[in-house]
Motif scaffolding. Structure first.
Motif, short mmCIF file in Angstrom:
data_model
loop_
_atom_site.label_atom_id
_atom_site.label_comp_id
_atom_site.label_asym_id
_atom_site.label_seq_id
_atom_site.Cartn_x
_atom_site.Cartn_y
_atom_site.Cartn_z
N GLN A 311 -3.58 -86.67 -39.34
CA GLN A 311 -2.25 -87.28 -39.40
C GLN A 311 -2.26 -88.51 -40.29
O GLN A 311 -1.27 -88.78 -41.00
CB GLN A 311 -1.78 -87.61 -37.98
N LYS A 312 -3.36 -89.25 -40.26
CA LYS A 312 -3.49 -90.43 -41.13
C LYS A 312 -3.42 -90.01 -42.60
O LYS A 312 -2.95 -90.76 -43.46
CB LYS A 312 -4.80 -91.16 -40.83
N ALA A 313 -3.89 -88.80 -42.87
CA ALA A 313 -3.85 -88.27 -44.24
C ALA A 313 -2.56 -87.50 -44.52
O ALA A 313 -2.43 -86.87 -45.57
CB ALA A 313 -5.05 -87.36 -44.48
N GLY A 314 -1.62 -87.52 -43.56
CA GLY A 314 -0.33 -86.87 -43.75
C GLY A 314 -0.34 -85.39 -43.46
O GLY A 314 0.52 -84.65 -43.98
N LEU A 315 -1.28 -84.92 -42.64
CA LEU A 315 -1.41 -83.50 -42.34
C LEU A 315 -1.27 -83.25 -40.85
O LEU A 315 -1.73 -84.05 -40.03
CB LEU A 315 -2.77 -82.98 -42.82
N ASP A 316 -0.67 -82.14 -40.49
CA ASP A 316 -0.55 -81.72 -39.09
C ASP A 316 -1.40 -80.47 -38.91
O ASP A 316 -1.02 -79.38 -39.35
CB ASP A 316 0.90 -81.42 -38.74
N PRO A 317 -2.57 -80.57 -38.25
CA PRO A 317 -3.45 -79.41 -38.14
C PRO A 317 -2.89 -78.29 -37.28
O PRO A 317 -3.37 -77.16 -37.34
CB PRO A 317 -4.72 -79.99 -37.52
N ASN A 318 -1.86 -78.59 -36.47
CA ASN A 318 -1.24 -77.54 -35.67
C ASN A 318 -0.42 -76.57 -36.52
O ASN A 318 -0.24 -75.41 -36.16
CB ASN A 318 -0.32 -78.14 -34.60
N THR A 319 0.09 -77.08 -37.65
CA THR A 319 1.00 -76.27 -38.46
C THR A 319 0.60 -76.13 -39.92
O THR A 319 1.19 -75.34 -40.65
CB THR A 319 2.42 -76.88 -38.42
N GLN A 320 -0.41 -76.90 -40.37
CA GLN A 320 -0.77 -76.90 -41.78
C GLN A 320 -2.24 -76.56 -41.99
O GLN A 320 -3.09 -76.84 -41.13
CB GLN A 320 -0.48 -78.28 -42.40
N LEU A 321 -2.52 -76.00 -43.16
CA LEU A 321 -3.90 -75.80 -43.57
C LEU A 321 -4.51 -77.14 -43.96
O LEU A 321 -3.82 -78.01 -44.51
CB LEU A 321 -3.97 -74.84 -44.76
N LEU A 322 -5.82 -77.29 -43.72
CA LEU A 322 -6.50 -78.55 -44.00
C LEU A 322 -7.44 -78.37 -45.19
O LEU A 322 -8.38 -77.55 -45.12
CB LEU A 322 -7.31 -79.00 -42.78
N PRO A 323 -7.23 -79.09 -46.30
CA PRO A 323 -8.14 -78.97 -47.45
C PRO A 323 -9.50 -79.58 -47.10
O PRO A 323 -9.59 -80.68 -46.56
CB PRO A 323 -7.44 -79.78 -48.55
N VAL A 324 -10.58 -78.85 -47.42
CA VAL A 324 -11.92 -79.31 -47.04
C VAL A 324 -12.88 -79.18 -48.22
O VAL A 324 -12.65 -78.42 -49.16
CB VAL A 324 -12.47 -78.52 -45.83
N GLN A 325 -13.97 -79.93 -48.13
CA GLN A 325 -15.06 -79.85 -49.09
C GLN A 325 -16.34 -80.25 -48.37
O GLN A 325 -16.30 -80.97 -47.37
CB GLN A 325 -14.82 -80.79 -50.28
N PRO A 326 -17.49 -79.82 -48.87
CA PRO A 326 -18.75 -80.28 -48.28
C PRO A 326 -18.98 -81.76 -48.58
O PRO A 326 -18.53 -82.28 -49.60
CB PRO A 326 -19.81 -79.41 -48.96
N ALA A 327 -19.70 -82.43 -47.68
CA ALA A 327 -20.05 -83.84 -47.87
C ALA A 327 -21.41 -84.09 -47.24
O ALA A 327 -21.77 -83.47 -46.23
CB ALA A 327 -19.00 -84.75 -47.24
N MET A 328 -22.17 -85.00 -47.85
CA MET A 328 -23.49 -85.35 -47.31
C MET A 328 -23.33 -85.82 -45.87
O MET A 328 -22.51 -86.68 -45.56
CB MET A 328 -24.12 -86.45 -48.17
N HIS A 329 -24.14 -85.25 -44.99
CA HIS A 329 -23.94 -85.45 -43.56
C HIS A 329 -25.20 -85.91 -42.82
O HIS A 329 -25.11 -86.74 -41.92
CB HIS A 329 -23.42 -84.15 -42.95
N TYR A 330 -26.36 -85.35 -43.18
CA TYR A 330 -27.56 -85.65 -42.38
C TYR A 330 -28.80 -85.46 -43.25
O TYR A 330 -28.88 -84.53 -44.05
CB TYR A 330 -27.63 -84.72 -41.17
N HIS A 331 -29.78 -86.34 -43.04
CA HIS A 331 -31.04 -86.27 -43.78
C HIS A 331 -32.12 -85.71 -42.87
O HIS A 331 -32.51 -86.34 -41.89
CB HIS A 331 -31.43 -87.68 -44.26
#
Length: 488
Positions: A311-331
């Motif tokens: 919602q902070k990014a202007g998206l509603d996950p209940n009704t909208q698709l969420l754009p995603v990409q991979p990101a460094m997460h764990y070493h």
């Protein structure tokens, strides 16, 4: 430059880091100890950002042996089977530890522990709390318990260097002064902040790992950097990216292209899903996570924290698709340690993401990180207790020269490009040409150079390390390095 000694702490064990691993180590301390960290609120720790929860074989029909089998499979031949067995067998007791410490783990309608399913697990085995705020809830309750212990002395400061002599730790520099000690547990997190796209705190840039290497500690398998498949794409790509937990896909969300088609198995291991997404992005496609029709209720009810970030990014996950990409997460790589957390530098232990225990191998199984942090923090604390009781060596009484290092890091984009999901010899060599000349004085450059050098010398595709130019597999092997192994 010399400075003053914090004489009141002389000889005490020092724990660096106030995430889950550091706090669990501190709770094990019998006598007085110092807990040293920049903050004691959970801010700046990866632990507090963990959404999914902690893996443990507590469900009917599940077993630590099954948990171990899944872990070994994800680790792509580089896990240590003995440590995998030991940690997975400790899983049910780790859950009991959380309950004993007052963590309100989620329950189902029958009052039993609620369990998420995550990718590459053969059973629902992820205990969680606060919906998708597991790390935050767990850490706050454990912080409260640690604050009740009078033997833990809280020192708000940053680590600035280790002092070792003849392969033995003699003390450490902090921003508050020098502490003579021969017992230190490093629990300071990973290095995701070196990357342009990361779900880690940007302050986690491998600085403390580099300081340990400067003092003589060995690092292992530094090339294995895990990218989480689904970070939320937002217009501002300079800050830490919001993570969309694996539990969302475990709950039924699917990945779609801009034309609506699915293109991969959402519950495959993280490295597989990340590469599948990266390949689509490289072709100019947009990838979305579709959680609009979860079978057990609306997205916002299941995942309130993620919903807030959307919602902070202007998206509603209940009704909208969420754009995603991979990101460094764990070493998965880090300081080489044994089963008690001892590094190759006598007097220095490591646990949590900064350590390479052998649990994760080439690719960490989802939600094994909190389990490792909890139990390995305990084991390191217990071992330091025993070692501290046997100490008879005199402490140094004069503060040594304070080391001077830099930590500026203008190469986040280059790190993403050359040491990201897909790697080539040419790209790795170009990157090392930039960082190796800086690595003696710049701690970020040293950690990045370790990652790059190991990636260059593993010409194969294994787990989270993927060399596009040399796909032929090699026999499973570790890459251990010390400072003197780099061409500095």
């Amino acid at each position: 430059m010399q400075g003053h000694i914090l004489s009141r702490y002389a000889g005490w064990p020092v724990i660096i880091g106030a995430g889950l691993a550091g706090l669990m180590a501190a709770l094990e301390m019998d006598g007085p100890c110092v807990l040293l960290a920049p903050s004691f609120t959970g801010e700046g720790t990866s632990s507090t950002l963990a959404q999914g929860g902690m893996a443990a074989a507590v469900a009917p029909g599940d077993s630590p042996a099954s948990h171990a089998e899944d872990t070994l499979k994800a680790g792509a031949g580089l896990c240590d089977p003995a440590i995998v067995q030991r940690i997975t067998e400790a899983g049910p007791q780790a859950v009991e530890t959380l309950l004993r410490l007052g963590v309100p783990l989620a329950r189902d309608e029958n009052g039993q522990l609620a369990l998420h399913l995550e990718a590459a697990h053969s059973h629902n085995r992820i205990v969680f709390a606060g919906g998708d705020r597991s790390g935050q809830v767990i850490l706050q309750h454990i912080l409260q318990q640690a604050q009740k212990k009078e033997n833990i002395h809280w020192l708000q400061a940053t680590l600035e260097g280790f002092h070792a002599h003849n392969g033995t730790l003699q003390g450490l520099w902090s921003s508050a002064g020098f502490i003579p000690t021969q017992h230190c547990i490093l629990a300071s997190g990973g290095c995701g902040g070196l990357y342009q796209h990361t779900t880690s705190p940007l302050s986690n840039r491998g600085v403390t790992l580099a300081l340990a290497a400067q003092a003589g500690a060995t690092v292992r398998d530094m090339e294995f950097t895990q990218f989480h498949p689904t970070a939320l794409v937002t217009p501002d790509q300079t800050n830490r990216l919001s993570l969309i937990s694996e539990a969302v896909r475990g709950a039924g969300a699917v990945l779609r292209l801009d034309d609506g088609h699915r293109f991969t198995n959402e519950l495959a291991p993280r490295d597989v899903v990340s590469r599948a997404i990266a390949a689509q992005l490289r072709e100019g496609r947009t990838v979305f996570l579709d959680g609009r029709s979860l079978p057990d209720g609306p997205f916002s009810a299941r995942f309130p924290g993620i919903t807030q970030a959307c919602q902070k990014a202007g998206l509603d996950p209940n009704t909208q698709l969420l754009p995603v990409q991979p990101a460094m997460h764990y070493h998965m790589g880090g300081l080489k340690v044994d089963q008690t957390g001892r590094t190759t530098l006598k007097g220095l232990w490591a646990c949590g993401e900064v350590a390479c225990t052998g649990l994760h191998g080439a690719n960490r199984l989802a939600s094994n990180s909190l389990l490792e942090a909890l139990v390995c923090g305990q084991w390191a604390g217990q071992d330091v207790n025993a070692a501290h009781q046997d100490t008879s060596t005199s402490l140094i009484t004069t503060a040594p020269e304070r080391p001077t290092f830099t930590t500026d890091w203008p190469f986040r984009a280059e790190m993403q490009q050359h040491l990201g999901i897909l790697r080539t010899r040419k790209g790795l060599e170009e990157f090392l040409d930039r960082t190796l000349p800086l690595a003696r004085q710049n701690l970020c450059a040293l950690t990045a150079s370790f990652i790059g050098w190991a990636a260059l010398h593993r010409p194969e595709q294994r787990g989270a390390h993927w060399r596009e130019d040399t796909p032929a597999p090699q026999p499973p092997h570790h890459i251990d390095m010390r400072l003197t192994d780099l061409p500095l």
